[in-house]
Design a protein around this motif. Structure first.
Motif, short mmCIF file in Angstrom:
data_model
loop_
_atom_site.label_atom_id
_atom_site.label_comp_id
_atom_site.label_asym_id
_atom_site.label_seq_id
_atom_site.Cartn_x
_atom_site.Cartn_y
_atom_site.Cartn_z
N TYR A 99 0.84 -1.20 0.00
CA TYR A 99 0.00 0.00 0.00
C TYR A 99 0.88 1.25 0.00
O TYR A 99 1.97 1.26 0.59
CB TYR A 99 -0.92 0.00 1.22
N HIS A 100 0.37 2.28 -0.64
CA HIS A 100 1.16 3.50 -0.79
C HIS A 100 0.44 4.75 -0.32
O HIS A 100 1.02 5.84 -0.33
CB HIS A 100 1.57 3.67 -2.26
N ALA A 101 -0.82 4.64 0.05
CA ALA A 101 -1.56 5.84 0.45
C ALA A 101 -2.69 5.45 1.39
O ALA A 101 -3.14 4.29 1.41
CB ALA A 101 -2.14 6.53 -0.79
N TYR A 102 -3.11 6.45 2.17
CA TYR A 102 -4.33 6.28 2.96
C TYR A 102 -5.43 7.12 2.30
O TYR A 102 -5.20 8.27 1.90
CB TYR A 102 -4.12 6.75 4.39
N VAL A 128 -11.08 5.29 6.91
CA VAL A 128 -9.77 5.49 6.27
C VAL A 128 -9.17 4.11 6.01
O VAL A 128 -9.09 3.28 6.93
CB VAL A 128 -8.83 6.32 7.16
N THR A 129 -8.78 3.91 4.79
CA THR A 129 -8.19 2.61 4.42
C THR A 129 -6.81 2.83 3.81
O THR A 129 -6.50 3.91 3.28
CB THR A 129 -9.06 1.88 3.38
N ALA A 130 -6.01 1.81 3.89
CA ALA A 130 -4.73 1.80 3.18
C ALA A 130 -4.98 1.28 1.77
O ALA A 130 -5.73 0.31 1.59
CB ALA A 130 -3.73 0.91 3.90
N GLU A 131 -4.39 1.96 0.79
CA GLU A 131 -4.67 1.60 -0.59
C GLU A 131 -3.38 1.56 -1.41
O GLU A 131 -2.39 2.21 -1.07
CB GLU A 131 -5.64 2.61 -1.23
N ALA A 132 -3.44 0.81 -2.51
CA ALA A 132 -2.27 0.67 -3.36
C ALA A 132 -1.99 1.95 -4.14
O ALA A 132 -0.85 2.25 -4.48
CB ALA A 132 -2.46 -0.49 -4.33
N THR A 133 -3.06 2.72 -4.43
CA THR A 133 -2.89 3.97 -5.17
C THR A 133 -3.63 5.08 -4.42
O THR A 133 -4.46 4.82 -3.55
CB THR A 133 -3.44 3.88 -6.59
#
Lengths: 156, 556
Positions: free
Chosen positions: A75-78, A115-120
């Protein structure tokens, strides 16, 4: 991430507000915590509503304790989402990080802020783990049936 | 409603009713038997409240008059006046018929709403007001910065005008725009029953507004009717003191079926006036594009596109709407109301009227100018003089709050357990039974001066003429029953410089500011007009429940 009106809105966050959302951590990020400040979106009328009467809120999140997203996986962003209580409709609000983030406008009667952790940074749908969540104050509305229990009445 | 919920309510309310002390809620002389109050769809009257009535004598106008002998209310008409003209304006009883049911109402010169007065900017006219209704009355010239002697507030700027009395007002109109007139005595009855009219002050500048194909003044109001019966009013003091009387029949220019005919492509300028006692509207025009042009006392610095118009009691907005295609456009009031029984929102949509666009082409075609959002440099330039004062600390601070005493016990109990959340704006009355039973003897709505602790008419503000007064108003969301308040200051104009800490970016001069629950609003008052001026909530029942103070603008 700071967007439009950021200076004024962030100043407004200092005093807290009647419609703040307390954000609670999940086991994925137990040290995280935060608050979301809801302020009526800009409007010539002072109060913003949609044509069908839903309140429109600008949201500023103040978050601490988020680990780097990569510590949770690929993951790279919240990303913050406004979600209907039945979890059916997810509206992407924007990217958040530790500190203050102005994420844009939500217009549900009752909603969850997640709020989630996401790949983009710009996913079209939720993919990663939840790290913070909260409920809009309107979510406190309950059926009258519930009130006696909240006031300590026995369950039967 | 689910059976289980109803069972709990019946049990709880029955228990509460059994505990109820003598609140004087029923069987007072003159009140007659209890009558039902119309409840919102899907809701029932709280069982513990059934059979109670407000502790006031019921009042409906025209007691002893034969309804058929009264003249039918006439639609409003424009009256063009020039400087120096005199207008006779008479308040009388009229027969109003809505949805086939007739009842006694009030009208100015027999019209409901009253005639639209068209006055050149800068003119002074005389209005000889004759009070021929069955209540003391007066006329307040809302938003107009006129001589304090003619502001129309009994007990402050003039004597009360008893039935049969006459008084001449000199009305000087320094500002262009849309204003209105209404009594300043028992507005909860008189204004609600028809005594309200528009004042269109026409600018000296022919290009003040953009060109349009036609102009319309729309007076929004509502009435609370149960079947064919007008819900009576409190004779001694207003009832519906908690929320104000929110009508269940919505009216445009006094009728429930407003119609307007236009050509396709026409641009119409609507001068909107909210003359309702308590209702805030969210008005749209069937998807037709809307441009907001002006507010209470001036144009905006910059025009803006909006999808709907939010207008609180006593506010005015000027909007331009283009009807691009032939067909019908429904004027809707669409809001989200709260069903307190189940703790859920539900949509509420009322059709206020219909605009029909025929297939003839607009002439002239104003589509090009309509797509342009104008920036009004003259408005900005004038406001430039005030910008330095906007960021300073407030000179005055007010808190909006309330207190209750002697409400029906079921009301107190149910309200105390329903305080988990208060919406910023209550769009309609979801608990009309509780609201109906509350009177201004039991509910005190309060303006509280934070510096002195003084409340309402004990507040004694004095400011020098020509000064700028920054006022911070907080609408306390922790009070027993918080609610939005449209705060009106007579005789002056003011700017909203910030809401909840967010600075305004497009200014407009106002005289009435809608303050949602929990909001903090910073105002900059241009104290340019000497005299003793009322400052009050414009929900008529809140005013009747004490929510008013006086600002003295003193000559140097």
């Amino acid at each position: 991430m700071i967007k439009r009106f950021s200076a004024a809105l962030l100043a407004a966050t200092l005093a807290g507000g009647p419609y703040d959302i307390t954000l609670l951590p999940t086991p994925s990020a137990p040290a995280a915590q935060g608050t979301a400040r809801l302020v009526s979106a800009p409007s010539p009328f002072g109060i913003a509503v949609s044509p069908d009467g839903h309140a429109r809120y600008d949201i500023v999140l103040r978050i601490t304790g988020l680990p780097a997203p990569s510590t949770l996986g690929a993951y790279h962003a919240y990303v913050a989402w406004a979600v209907t209580p039945d979890l059916k409709d997810w509206t992407r609000l924007g990217v958040v990080s530790n500190g203050d983030s102005h994420v844009g406008v939500a217009q549900y009667n009752k909603f969850l802020l997640v709020v989630t952790a996401e790949a983009t940074a710009d996913p079209t749908e939720r993919g990663g783990p939840t790290v913070l969540h909260g409920t809009s104050p309107s979510g406190w509305l309950q059926t009258f049936l519930a009130h006696p229990f909240f006031r300590g009445a026995p369950g039967k | 409603m689910k059976t289980g919920i109803l069972a709990v309510l019946v049990f709880a309310a029955g228990t509460l009713a059994a505990q109820q002390p003598d609140t004087g809620m029923a069987n007072m002389p003159g009140m007659g038997p209890a009558m039902p109050i119309p409840m919102p769809r899907g809701m029932v009257m709280m069982p513990g409240l059934v059979g109670l009535t407000p502790p006031v004598t019921r009042f409906v106008p025209g007691a002893g008059h034969d309804l058929s002998s009264l003249p039918a209310a006439k639609p409003m008409t424009p009256v063009s006046l020039q400087a120096g003209d005199t207008l006779d304006l008479t308040a009388t009883m009229v027969r109003r018929t809505i949805h086939g049911h007739s009842f006694v109402g009030y009208g100015f010169n027999g019209e409901v709403p009253g005639p639209v007065l068209r006055i050149p900017q800068g003119a002074t006219i005389a209005v000889r007001f004759h009070n021929n209704i069955d209540l003391p009355s007066s006329i307040h010239w809302h938003g107009i910065r006129l001589d304090n002697r003619f502001d129309g507030v009994p007990g402050l700027t003039q004597r009360t005008l008893a039935p049969g009395d006459t008084l001449t007002y000199l009305v000087h109109a320094p500002d262009a725009g849309i204003f209105w007139y209404h009594p300043h005595e028992r507005e909860d009855i008189q204004q609600a029953l028809g005594l309200a009219g528009g004042i269109l002050v026409e600018s000296r500048d022919s290009a003040y507004y953009a060109p349009v194909n036609q102009e319309q003044v729309l007076v929004l109001s509502d009435l609370l009717i149960n079947g064919d019966t007008l819900i009576p009013y409190g004779k001694e003091t207003p009832d519906f003191a908690l929320m104000g009387r929110v009508g269940n029949v919505l009216l445009v220019n006094g009728v429930p079926d407003y119609r307007l005919s236009v050509h396709q492509g026409d641009v119409v300028r609507f001068f909107l006036i909210n003359a309702s006692s308590s209702r805030t509207y969210n008005l749209s025009f069937g998807g037709a594009p809307i441009k907001v042009v002006a507010g209470d006392v001036s144009r905006f610095e910059r025009e803006a596109w909006v999808e709907s118009v939010l207008i609180g009691p006593a506010e005015r907005y000027v909007v331009e709407v283009r009807f691009p295609r032939a067909g019908t456009y429904q004027m809707l009031n669409a809001v989200q109301t709260i069903n307190h029984f189940v703790g859920e929102y539900q949509p509420e949509v009322d059709t206020l009227g219909v605009v029909t666009a025929d297939s003839a082409q607009a002439s002239p075609d104003l589509s090009a100018s309509f797509t342009t959002l104008r920036a009004n440099a003259d408005v900005s330039k004038e406001i430039d003089r005030y910008r330095a004062a906007m960021s300073r600390e407030p000179d005055k601070r007010l808190t909006l709050t309330m207190a209750t005493h002697g409400l029906a016990l079921p009301t107190v109990q149910f309200m105390s357990i329903d305080t988990a959340y208060f919406a910023p704006v209550e769009w309609s009355d979801a608990m009309p039974d509780m609201n109906w039973l509350s009177t201004a003897d039991q509910v005190s709505w309060e303006l509280r001066d934070d510096a002195t602790g003084k409340k309402n008419m004990d507040i004694d503000w004095h400011v020098p003429v020509g000064s700028l007064v920054k006022v911070r108003i907080f609408n306390d969301n922790k009070s027993f029953h918080p609610m939005q308040h449209p705060i009106h200051l007579h005789g002056q104009r003011m700017l909203v410089v910030a809401r909840d800490g967010v600075r305004t970016t497009d200014f407009v001069w106002k005289d009435t500011i809608l303050i949602p629950v929990g909001s903090t609003v910073d105002l900059l008052v241009d104290a340019s007009n000497p005299g003793a001026w009322m400052m009050h909530c414009h929900i008529a029942e809140h005013l009747g429940a004490g929510m008013m103070a006086v600002m003295h603008v003193d000559n140097k």
